[in-house]
Design an enzyme around this catalytic site. Structure first.
Site, PDB file in Angstrom:
ATOM      1  N   ALA A  68      54.261  25.025  -9.933  1.00  0.00           N
ATOM      2  CA  ALA A  68      54.338  24.729 -11.602  1.00  0.00           C
ATOM      3  C   ALA A  68      53.203  23.745 -12.030  1.00  0.00           C
ATOM      4  O   ALA A  68      53.011  23.024 -11.329  1.00  0.00           O
ATOM      5  CB  ALA A  68      55.701  24.206 -11.564  1.00  0.00           C
ATOM      6  N   TYR A 116      46.798  29.450 -19.477  1.00  0.00           N
ATOM      7  CA  TYR A 116      46.495  28.732 -17.959  1.00  0.00           C
ATOM      8  C   TYR A 116      45.218  29.237 -17.632  1.00  0.00           C
ATOM      9  O   TYR A 116      44.240  28.380 -17.165  1.00  0.00           O
ATOM     10  CB  TYR A 116      47.485  29.128 -17.157  1.00  0.00           C
ATOM     11  CG  TYR A 116      47.379  28.562 -15.752  1.00  0.00           C
ATOM     12  CD1 TYR A 116      48.208  27.350 -15.392  1.00  0.00           C
ATOM     13  CD2 TYR A 116      46.811  29.292 -14.864  1.00  0.00           C
ATOM     14  CE1 TYR A 116      48.045  26.867 -14.000  1.00  0.00           C
ATOM     15  CE2 TYR A 116      46.803  28.831 -13.473  1.00  0.00           C
ATOM     16  CZ  TYR A 116      47.412  27.608 -13.022  1.00  0.00           C
ATOM     17  OH  TYR A 116      47.199  26.884 -11.603  1.00  0.00           O
ATOM     18  N   GLN A 139      44.549  20.991 -13.718  1.00  0.00           N
ATOM     19  CA  GLN A 139      45.561  21.747 -14.443  1.00  0.00           C
ATOM     20  C   GLN A 139      46.984  21.249 -13.882  1.00  0.00           C
ATOM     21  O   GLN A 139      47.828  20.939 -14.655  1.00  0.00           O
ATOM     22  CB  GLN A 139      45.327  23.109 -14.340  1.00  0.00           C
ATOM     23  CG  GLN A 139      46.431  23.817 -14.822  1.00  0.00           C
ATOM     24  CD  GLN A 139      46.098  24.108 -16.512  1.00  0.00           C
ATOM     25  OE1 GLN A 139      45.442  23.586 -17.137  1.00  0.00           O
ATOM     26  NE2 GLN A 139      47.347  24.663 -16.904  1.00  0.00           N
ATOM     27  N   GLU A 140      46.957  21.274 -12.763  1.00  0.00           N
ATOM     28  CA  GLU A 140      48.304  21.177 -12.125  1.00  0.00           C
ATOM     29  C   GLU A 140      49.038  19.713 -12.091  1.00  0.00           C
ATOM     30  O   GLU A 140      49.958  19.621 -12.274  1.00  0.00           O
ATOM     31  CB  GLU A 140      48.170  21.663 -10.741  1.00  0.00           C
ATOM     32  CG  GLU A 140      47.993  23.056 -10.285  1.00  0.00           C
ATOM     33  CD  GLU A 140      49.111  24.309 -11.050  1.00  0.00           C
ATOM     34  OE1 GLU A 140      50.227  23.529 -11.167  1.00  0.00           O
ATOM     35  OE2 GLU A 140      49.034  25.295 -11.233  1.00  0.00           O
ATOM     36  N   SER A 141      48.262  19.108 -11.692  1.00  0.00           N
ATOM     37  CA  SER A 141      48.472  17.569 -11.391  1.00  0.00           C
ATOM     38  C   SER A 141      47.672  16.335 -11.978  1.00  0.00           C
ATOM     39  O   SER A 141      48.060  15.113 -11.813  1.00  0.00           O
ATOM     40  CB  SER A 141      48.854  17.233  -9.884  1.00  0.00           C
ATOM     41  OG  SER A 141      47.795  17.074  -9.330  1.00  0.00           O
TER      42      SER A 141
END
Length: 331
Positions: free
Chosen positions: A7, A166, A68-70
């Protein structure tokens, strides 16, 4: 992520993390190149090594994905349970996590395990969708977000807005010429961008933020959300803080910041400019810092965090303006 069970942190329904300062050298092939991004120093060697795990993965692409993720936060946890710097869901970590540092443990919270695991997982997915027509990296990223089955079903990037954003976000980050953000901006703008970037992941707090950094906010937003118990930023608190670090004193509200800045003609914006949203100068309700390539850093709304968003994150983009160079004052 959905079907792939990884996610994205703090981006709501759309994938919206990008910054022009983390970019690849101009004119080079994005696959298989060395890391040319300003990733945190403690992770550069890990990204450099893991980013050559397979032809479809490069250090720059891996760094873009982690951003992007974290936002490179090894303690990140998403509302749906994704964990760590690479935002693995527990089930995905169980099947794809590796002991990257050889200490006998597979720890999703340890970047030395999570970063190489992320690269390995990307390569696994790339193999899953290798026969799908189109750009192999785009298909791989889409599968990372929506699942290999969706990519195979649609014969490429599926028609999901979240997945399409994304893929665009990570690809643009990995492919933008190095230095594009800073070469077209003043030193003060670069300082402001770096200050805002350092706050990625900070909670949104209605009325929060000042020249000294995050602070508890006030009550209440138009939807009744209070920031009085949350230490963080609202949109104009973030921009005020970022430019205070650059020696420029901005007013507290977004509308007042627009009035105190110099209007920039459409198409002439440069990194560090402020992007304003509203139907008129009097109704401006949101502001972010432009970082280049159509993206901003902003504190979007209650329940989110400071993050990277597309410039068209809201439909009522009103204007772009450039803060005036002044001596910073006490606020």
């Amino acid at each position: 992520m959905k079907a792939a069970t990884v996610a994205t942190v703090g981006v709501g329904a759309t994938a919206a993390v990008i910054v022009a300062a983390l970019v690849q050298a101009a004119g080079t092939d994005p696959v298989g190149t060395a890391l040319s991004m300003s990733a945190p120093a403690e992770y550069r060697d890990l990204i450099e090594e893991a980013g050559n795990a397979c032809p479809e993965v490069s250090p720059n692409l891996l760094a873009a994905l982690l951003t992007q993720e974290s936002g490179f936060n090894p303690k990140a946890r998403s509302p749906v349970g994704a964990q760590g710097i690479a935002q693995f869901m527990p089930s995905t970590w169980e099947s794809h996590g590796i002991d990257g540092n050889g200490d006998g443990k597979r720890d999703v919270w340890d970047p030395e395990d999570a970063i190489p695991s992320s690269a390995k997982y990307l390569c696994t997915i790339a193999e899953d969708v290798k026969d799908v027509p189109g750009n192999k990296q785009h298909n791989m990223l889409a599968a990372y977000n929506a699942g290999s089955g969706a990519v195979r079903k649609y014969g490429g990037v599926p028609p999901y807005k979240e997945t399409q954003n994304y893929v665009k976000a990570i690809s643009a980050l990995a492919e933008t010429p190095a230095g594009a953000g800073q070469t077209s901006s003043t030193g003060q703008a670069a300082t402001a961008i770096n200050a805002a970037k350092a706050m990625i992941g900070t909670p949104y707090s209605w009325g929060g933020g000042n020249a000294n950094g995050p602070s508890k906010g006030i009550c209440c937003s138009p939807n009744g959300r209070s920031g009085s118990a949350i230490t963080g930023f609202d949109c104009s608190g973030l921009t005020l803080y970022a430019y205070a670090k650059a020696g420029i004193s901005l007013p507290r509200t977004a509308a007042a910041q627009y009035a105190a800045s110099e209007h920039v003609e459409p198409g002439q914006q440069r990194p560090g400019d402020l992007v304003f949203y509203g139907s008129s100068a009097a109704t401006i309700h949101h502001v972010g810092i432009y970082v280049g390539n159509g993206w901003i850093i902003d504190a979007p709304r209650p329940g989110t965090q400071v993050r990277y968003s597309p410039m068209d994150t809201m439909s009522d983009l009103y204007a772009v303006a450039r803060p005036k160079s002044t001596e910073s004052k006490e606020i």
